[in-house]
Enzyme design. Structure first.
Site, short mmCIF file in Angstrom:
data_model
loop_
_atom_site.label_atom_id
_atom_site.label_comp_id
_atom_site.label_asym_id
_atom_site.label_seq_id
_atom_site.Cartn_x
_atom_site.Cartn_y
_atom_site.Cartn_z
CG ASN A 1 -1.04 -8.39 1.52
OD1 ASN A 1 -0.58 -7.86 1.63
ND2 ASN A 1 -1.90 -8.12 2.05
CD GLU B 1 -1.74 -4.37 2.25
OE1 GLU B 1 -1.83 -3.02 3.10
OE2 GLU B 1 -1.26 -5.39 3.44
CE1 TYR C 1 -5.44 -6.17 2.71
CE2 TYR C 1 -5.63 -4.19 1.60
CZ TYR C 1 -5.31 -4.79 2.73
OH TYR C 1 -4.96 -4.05 3.85
CG ASP D 1 -5.56 -9.82 3.63
OD1 ASP D 1 -6.16 -10.96 4.27
OD2 ASP D 1 -4.63 -9.30 3.72
CG ASN E 1 -7.77 -8.62 6.46
OD1 ASN E 1 -6.10 -8.53 7.44
ND2 ASN E 1 -7.41 -7.80 5.45
CG ASP F 1 2.41 -8.36 7.18
OD1 ASP F 1 2.56 -8.33 5.89
OD2 ASP F 1 2.17 -7.03 7.47
CG HIS F 2 -0.04 -10.85 4.45
ND1 HIS F 2 -1.37 -11.46 5.02
CD2 HIS F 2 0.01 -10.07 4.36
CE1 HIS F 2 -1.94 -10.76 4.87
NE2 HIS F 2 -1.15 -9.40 5.26
#
Length: 264
Positions: free
Chosen positions: A8, A35, A105, A149, A151, A254-255
């Site tokens: 991501n 993303e 995603y 991702d 989540n 952040d990934h």
């Protein structure tokens, strides 16, 4: 050998130099991005050609979401999946060396883990339910990778604090059960966790809120590489890795990227 990475990137145009550095250092043959936050015509194709990943499938969307698959080797269209009821660019597929790759995603789900009170959470579970129904129809011997991702951090050691996170979207019992149903529907192997068994703590995402993500160490394992039963024997032993060093780069996503190798 086919090295597959998922990441991501949190804006591919903003972090295209990070992608180039990662590709140079980790040498993936296939890179699944989430993303990307751009439309297909805005995707930095020339940069990917320069880094040796000229073969592309891009599912773009203005400003939000977006997924892409970039490959060193020629790719063909993979079976499209209609699993996002909102019509977001959250899934893209490709065929590489006879392997079907589905890159996702999956919706984060908002803050309230209640389908009736939170439409975003309902959308997340609906996405999973549609995908689970699709995977239940598949031939399990067909070489298939689910990447991206997701989540959801499934295990107690995929979150920094199981008791606390069980009340937070991404690790609630309902989400974990939903993810497990998808896994069971296709008999998928969770490659990273199979190669690095619990109780080892693993994470691929850390909040931007912490100045030092290693010091706070409040990570979640949200990024996954799964293989179908027909492909799992081809996963190279010891090849699964979370590249947490990338999270320490300047202005990072952040990934962190996740990789595995296939003997195909």
């Amino acid at each position: 050998m086919l090295r597959i990475a998922t990441w991501n990137i949190n804006s591919v145009r903003l972090r295209v130099d990070h992608v180039a550095r990662f590709v140079a250092e980790a040498t993936p043959d296939v890179l699944c991005l989430q993303e990307i936050k751009c439309t297909a015509d805005q995707f930095p194709r020339a940069a990917f050609e320069a880094m040796g990943l000229p073969h592309l499938r891009v599912g773009g969307q203005k400003g939000w979401h977006g997924v892409a698959i970039a490959s060193r080797r020629p790719i063909a269209d993979g079976p499209p999946l209609d699993v996002c009821r909102e019509g977001h660019a959250r899934c893209v597929s490709a065929m590489v060396e006879g392997v079907e790759i589905q890159n996702f995603y999956i919706p984060a789900g908002g803050d309230v883990p209640d389908r009736k009170l939170n439409p975003k959470f309902d959308h997340k579970l609906d996405f999973y339910e549609r995908l689970t129904a699709e995977m239940a129809t598949r031939d399990r011997q067909r070489p298939l990778v689910l990447a991206g991702d997701f989540n959801i951090a499934p295990g107690e050691n995929d979150v920094w604090n199981h008791r606390y996170m069980s009340k937070i979207v991404s690790h609630t019992p309902l989400e974990v059960e939903t993810l497990r149903r998808l896994q069971a529907a296709g008999g998928f192997a969770d490659v990273v966790r199979e190669q690095i068994p619990e109780p080892v703590k693993l994470a691929s995402w850390w909040s931007y809120r912490a100045a030092d993500f290693r010091k706070s160490n409040r990570g979640l394992r949200l990024d996954h590489l799964w293989t179908s039963p027909g492909l799992t024997p081809a996963v190279a032993k010891g090849s699964a890795r979370i590249h947490d060093d990338v999270r320490a780069w300047e202005r990072p996503s952040d990934h962190a990227p996740v990789t595995m190798d296939l003997d195909v």
